[in-house]
Design a protein around this motif. Sequence first.
Motif, short mmCIF file in Angstrom:
data_model
loop_
_atom_site.label_atom_id
_atom_site.label_comp_id
_atom_site.label_asym_id
_atom_site.label_seq_id
_atom_site.Cartn_x
_atom_site.Cartn_y
_atom_site.Cartn_z
N UNK A 1 41.57 50.63 31.37
CA UNK A 1 40.33 50.89 31.66
C UNK A 1 40.09 49.81 31.12
N UNK A 2 39.90 50.08 29.59
CA UNK A 2 39.51 48.44 29.06
C UNK A 2 39.22 47.56 29.24
N UNK A 3 40.34 47.27 29.86
CA UNK A 3 40.73 45.33 30.14
C UNK A 3 39.93 45.42 31.65
N UNK A 4 39.87 46.04 32.47
CA UNK A 4 39.27 45.69 33.78
C UNK A 4 38.22 45.99 32.71
N UNK A 5 36.81 46.46 32.45
CA UNK A 5 35.79 46.65 32.76
C UNK A 5 35.41 44.94 31.15
N UNK A 6 36.25 45.03 30.19
CA UNK A 6 36.15 44.28 29.81
C UNK A 6 36.34 42.53 30.58
N UNK A 7 37.00 42.72 31.47
CA UNK A 7 37.48 41.03 31.94
C UNK A 7 35.79 41.16 32.79
N UNK B 1 46.35 46.68 38.29
CA UNK B 1 47.30 47.84 38.43
C UNK B 1 48.91 47.10 38.53
N UNK B 2 48.96 45.09 38.72
CA UNK B 2 50.40 45.36 38.71
C UNK B 2 51.30 45.14 36.82
N UNK B 3 49.69 44.68 36.30
CA UNK B 3 50.66 44.90 34.68
C UNK B 3 50.62 46.19 33.93
N UNK C 1 40.62 32.36 43.41
CA UNK C 1 40.91 30.99 43.72
C UNK C 1 41.85 31.28 45.09
N UNK C 2 42.81 31.46 44.77
CA UNK C 2 44.36 31.81 45.22
C UNK C 2 43.90 32.44 47.21
N UNK C 3 42.61 34.04 46.70
CA UNK C 3 42.85 33.93 48.03
C UNK C 3 41.36 34.11 48.46
N UNK C 4 40.92 32.85 47.76
CA UNK C 4 39.70 32.72 48.50
C UNK C 4 38.33 34.22 48.04
N UNK C 5 38.40 34.91 47.40
CA UNK C 5 37.83 35.65 47.12
C UNK C 5 36.09 35.67 46.46
N UNK C 6 35.20 36.36 46.25
CA UNK C 6 34.33 36.82 45.65
C UNK C 6 34.27 37.66 44.84
N UNK C 7 34.94 38.67 45.13
CA UNK C 7 35.19 39.97 44.42
C UNK C 7 35.73 40.33 43.14
N UNK C 8 35.34 39.93 41.81
CA UNK C 8 35.82 40.03 40.92
C UNK C 8 36.67 41.39 40.44
N UNK C 9 35.27 42.78 41.13
CA UNK C 9 36.11 43.68 41.01
C UNK C 9 37.55 44.24 41.74
N UNK C 10 37.77 44.18 42.28
CA UNK C 10 38.34 43.97 43.35
C UNK C 10 40.26 43.13 42.82
N UNK C 11 39.41 42.09 42.36
CA UNK C 11 40.63 40.90 41.67
C UNK C 11 41.07 41.41 40.59
N UNK C 12 40.43 41.76 39.65
CA UNK C 12 40.68 42.40 38.20
C UNK C 12 41.52 43.77 38.75
#
Length: 532
Positions: free
Chosen positions: A226-232, A424-426, A408-419
Amino acid sequence: MDSVALVVVALAVFSWGYRFYAKRFEDRIGVDHKHAPPSVAKYDGIDYVPAKNWFVLFGHHFSSIAGAGPIVGPVIATLVWGWLPAAIWIIVGTVFVGGIHDFGSLLVSVREGGSSIADVASKAISPRARIMFSWFVLLALILVVSVFAYLSAKTFIDEPGIVIPSLGLIPLAMALGFAIYRLRANFVLATILGLAALCVLIYTGYNFPVTIQNNAVVIWLTALFIYVFFASILPVHILLQPRDYLSGFLLLAGLIFGYAGIFITRPNMNIPLYNTWSSGYGMLWPALFVTVACGAVSGFHSLISSGTTSKQLPNESLAKRISYGGMVVEGILAIMAVIVVASSCMRGDSGSALKQLGPIGIFGRGFGVVTAPILGKYGSFFGLAVLNAFILTTLDTATRIARYLFEELFGLKNRFLSTAVIAAAGFILALSGKWMMLWPAFGAANQLVAALALLVISGWLIARKKGFMVTFIPSVFVLLTTQFAIILQAVNNAKGREIPLFIISVVLLCLSGFVVKDFLDLIKKRRRVQHA
């Protein structure tokens, strides 16, 4: 052997590397202090923000690249193969491989407008190399996040006193950042007050440990992610810069206390200088090199240099101080880890100590023994508090950089979704709890990123008709070493039915193979042009 002799040799070689070898590389590229860096030319208030001064950025850079790497890897290597092989690789690798890798990654990124090393691969080698390299790095970063998250959670459980200073540093750093950037408070005064508050946190944590009885690993992992999500996703000057700045002082204090303790106690190296060629961890070559990992060279550093540091560098002339200097300090930290472990463990005690305490616990115990004349009973606690501050920094920085690559790989501009996807994977991988199996995979992937980054820098130098052997030769050594290590890991994972780790190993080999092929094609093309 007297440990002080090892310190003198290491510091002499590190000093030579910084003053002469790095300067030679700097002259080859040609640093221009008048050139506007990306932090100024592309300022956006979120990722591109010039650091307040060089030490603020050094604190961010070092705290991000260090983590548990220069301690965990050298500790394991020292106990398994002996302190001399570990020390030699740390010293040689830092000067001739790791330092050049970090310095080159930062300078190339700055010259390419703050582009990541993966983006630079597109121009320096080929568009396909960029895609393959990006996927490779993304997988490596997920390994980084999962391993370091588990190590941090385990440290919270084993030493509950560090919970308050580790987590309390977060709001403290945000308050410092607000005071410096918004209120325009006096920088020196704000720093003094911040450090005083940090001392209070350390004192409070020691006297009021936070213990969780049930499902502690799951709870701490959940809190950390939860911390790394908001910090990043926060702007770098709100949390990353001020938190890493304060962590830089923790590092400085840790090194001063550690080396002062070594010079005062002059401990002997109790464990053998050489144990064995082959062990349960693998053969000395290639296993030692991927185990030491960040203590000598780390591909993760190229991601930091080109991912966040290049976007905060206030002046190009500071690049050597931040990057090569940061790697040298990491080498100094790794040598200290070798000494405190080799002097605190007795002959024949290494195997049982590694199983019972783990590398972090062993380091904490050794640091406490060495610093006892200075810190008394607080030495071990202080050493672990310093270490965990770096782990948290690496966690959120790695997540931020993985977010860049994912977008960059998926052309997303939503930093919330990508983070969220990266976290989740980690989180899922960290829940497996198999960090001792993940560490060699992390080390090998990490080293292979370094080899590929050195190839990218070599391609960039080739395009500008500059000498590239200074980066190409170490890239070949690291590439052969790590690919062999990953092949051995893949075989072992297949035998042990560790299917996810086997798949990761095979995918990493395939992705790196494409990058190497495209680089060789670049060399062939250059030769055809020369002979035309």
